[in-house]
Scaffold this motif. Structure first.
Motif, PDB file in Angstrom:
ATOM      1  N   SER A  83      15.431 -11.821 -20.999  1.00 39.13           N
ATOM      2  CA  SER A  83      13.991 -11.105 -20.599  1.00 39.13           C
ATOM      3  C   SER A  83      13.648 -10.414 -21.735  1.00 39.13           C
ATOM      4  O   SER A  83      14.440  -9.642 -22.313  1.00 39.13           O
ATOM      5  CB  SER A  83      14.285 -10.019 -19.512  1.00 39.13           C
ATOM      6  OG  SER A  83      14.559 -10.807 -18.222  1.00 39.13           O
ATOM      7  N   PRO A 121      10.362  -7.794 -23.869  1.00 40.99           N
ATOM      8  CA  PRO A 121       9.419  -7.082 -23.501  1.00 40.99           C
ATOM      9  C   PRO A 121       8.063  -7.655 -24.300  1.00 40.99           C
ATOM     10  O   PRO A 121       8.151  -8.585 -25.292  1.00 40.99           O
ATOM     11  CB  PRO A 121       9.483  -5.814 -24.155  1.00 40.99           C
ATOM     12  CG  PRO A 121      10.652  -6.214 -25.194  1.00 40.99           C
ATOM     13  CD  PRO A 121      11.375  -7.018 -24.534  1.00 40.99           C
ATOM     14  N   PRO A 122       6.657  -7.569 -23.913  1.00 40.96           N
ATOM     15  CA  PRO A 122       5.681  -8.102 -24.592  1.00 40.96           C
ATOM     16  C   PRO A 122       5.824  -7.586 -25.916  1.00 40.96           C
ATOM     17  O   PRO A 122       6.090  -6.543 -26.439  1.00 40.96           O
ATOM     18  CB  PRO A 122       4.428  -7.644 -23.940  1.00 40.96           C
ATOM     19  CG  PRO A 122       4.849  -7.212 -22.491  1.00 40.96           C
ATOM     20  CD  PRO A 122       6.326  -6.756 -22.737  1.00 40.96           C
ATOM     21  N   GLU A 166       9.115 -13.064 -20.566  1.00 44.73           N
ATOM     22  CA  GLU A 166       8.288 -12.205 -21.132  1.00 44.73           C
ATOM     23  C   GLU A 166       8.270 -11.290 -19.658  1.00 44.73           C
ATOM     24  O   GLU A 166       7.471 -11.913 -18.947  1.00 44.73           O
ATOM     25  CB  GLU A 166       7.108 -12.417 -21.951  1.00 44.73           C
ATOM     26  CG  GLU A 166       6.374 -11.249 -22.379  1.00 44.73           C
ATOM     27  CD  GLU A 166       5.048 -11.595 -23.204  1.00 44.73           C
ATOM     28  OE1 GLU A 166       4.074 -11.429 -22.770  1.00 44.73           O
ATOM     29  OE2 GLU A 166       5.241 -12.010 -24.394  1.00 44.73           O
ATOM     30  N   VAL A 167       8.537  -9.981 -19.973  1.00 42.62           N
ATOM     31  CA  VAL A 167       8.476  -9.149 -18.652  1.00 42.62           C
ATOM     32  C   VAL A 167       7.723  -7.918 -19.067  1.00 42.62           C
ATOM     33  O   VAL A 167       8.056  -7.151 -19.822  1.00 42.62           O
ATOM     34  CB  VAL A 167       9.773  -8.688 -18.348  1.00 42.62           C
ATOM     35  CG1 VAL A 167       9.868  -7.861 -17.044  1.00 42.62           C
ATOM     36  CG2 VAL A 167      10.942 -10.218 -17.913  1.00 42.62           C
ATOM     37  N   SER A 168       6.734  -7.658 -18.140  1.00 40.12           N
ATOM     38  CA  SER A 168       6.095  -6.465 -18.311  1.00 40.12           C
ATOM     39  C   SER A 168       5.927  -5.673 -17.067  1.00 40.12           C
ATOM     40  O   SER A 168       5.541  -6.459 -15.825  1.00 40.12           O
ATOM     41  CB  SER A 168       4.372  -6.770 -18.891  1.00 40.12           C
ATOM     42  OG  SER A 168       3.716  -5.707 -18.876  1.00 40.12           O
ATOM     43  N   ASP A 169       6.317  -4.472 -16.729  1.00 40.82           N
ATOM     44  CA  ASP A 169       6.277  -3.626 -15.460  1.00 40.82           C
ATOM     45  C   ASP A 169       7.332  -4.207 -14.562  1.00 40.82           C
ATOM     46  O   ASP A 169       6.842  -4.282 -13.319  1.00 40.82           O
ATOM     47  CB  ASP A 169       4.928  -3.469 -15.063  1.00 40.82           C
ATOM     48  CG  ASP A 169       3.822  -2.532 -16.116  1.00 40.82           C
ATOM     49  OD1 ASP A 169       4.652  -1.539 -16.767  1.00 40.82           O
ATOM     50  OD2 ASP A 169       2.670  -2.973 -16.163  1.00 40.82           O
ATOM     51  N   THR A 186       7.667  -7.671 -14.081  1.00 44.57           N
ATOM     52  CA  THR A 186       7.317  -8.895 -13.572  1.00 44.57           C
ATOM     53  C   THR A 186       7.156  -9.718 -14.766  1.00 44.57           C
ATOM     54  O   THR A 186       6.643  -9.602 -15.800  1.00 44.57           O
ATOM     55  CB  THR A 186       5.870  -8.574 -13.098  1.00 44.57           C
ATOM     56  OG1 THR A 186       5.853  -7.843 -12.049  1.00 44.57           O
ATOM     57  CG2 THR A 186       5.261  -9.957 -12.403  1.00 44.57           C
ATOM     58  N   THR A 225       5.661 -12.399 -17.018  1.00 40.14           N
ATOM     59  CA  THR A 225       4.231 -12.531 -17.436  1.00 40.14           C
ATOM     60  C   THR A 225       4.216 -14.164 -18.239  1.00 40.14           C
ATOM     61  O   THR A 225       3.078 -14.278 -18.326  1.00 40.14           O
ATOM     62  CB  THR A 225       3.538 -11.513 -18.306  1.00 40.14           C
ATOM     63  OG1 THR A 225       4.564 -11.322 -19.431  1.00 40.14           O
ATOM     64  CG2 THR A 225       3.425 -10.238 -17.409  1.00 40.14           C
TER      65      THR A 225
END
Length: 71
Positions: free
Chosen positions: A40, A42-43, A59-62, A64, A66
Motif C-alpha cells: 500500500s 500513499p498518493p 495507492e491508498v488515500s484516506d 481507501t 484509489t
C-alpha cells in the motif's frame, strides 16, 4: 545449455475490483486470491519500477484504495 526458467503464474484477478475498498479489506482479498506481495502506497509515492511477479500495488488515500496495478 540450461533451460530458460518459466516465471510463476500470477493470479487471474480484476484489478479494478479493488478500487474503492478499504485498504485492509483489499489486502486481505488480494492475499486470499494468491498475490504473494501486497503493498500500500500513499498518493505520489516515489517507488522503484522493477516488475515483480506476484506483487500487487495499491495507492491508498484516506484508508481507501484509489488505484491498483500489478508488479
Amino acid at each position: 545449455m540450461a533451460p530458460i526458467p518459466t516465471p510463476p503464474a500470477e493470479p487471474q484477478d480484476t484489478l479494478d475490483a479493488y478500487v474503492g475498498l478499504d485498504a485492509a479489506g483489499a489486502e486481505r482479498r488480494a492475499r486470499e486470491r494468491g498475490w504473494s506481495t501486497v503493498r500500500s502506497l500513499p498518493p505520489g509515492a516515489i517507488i522503484t519500477m522493477e516488475y515483480r511477479v506476484g506483487r500487487l500495488n495499491f495507492e491508498v488515500s484516506d484508508g481507501t484504495v484509489t488505484r491498483c496495478w500489478k508488479g
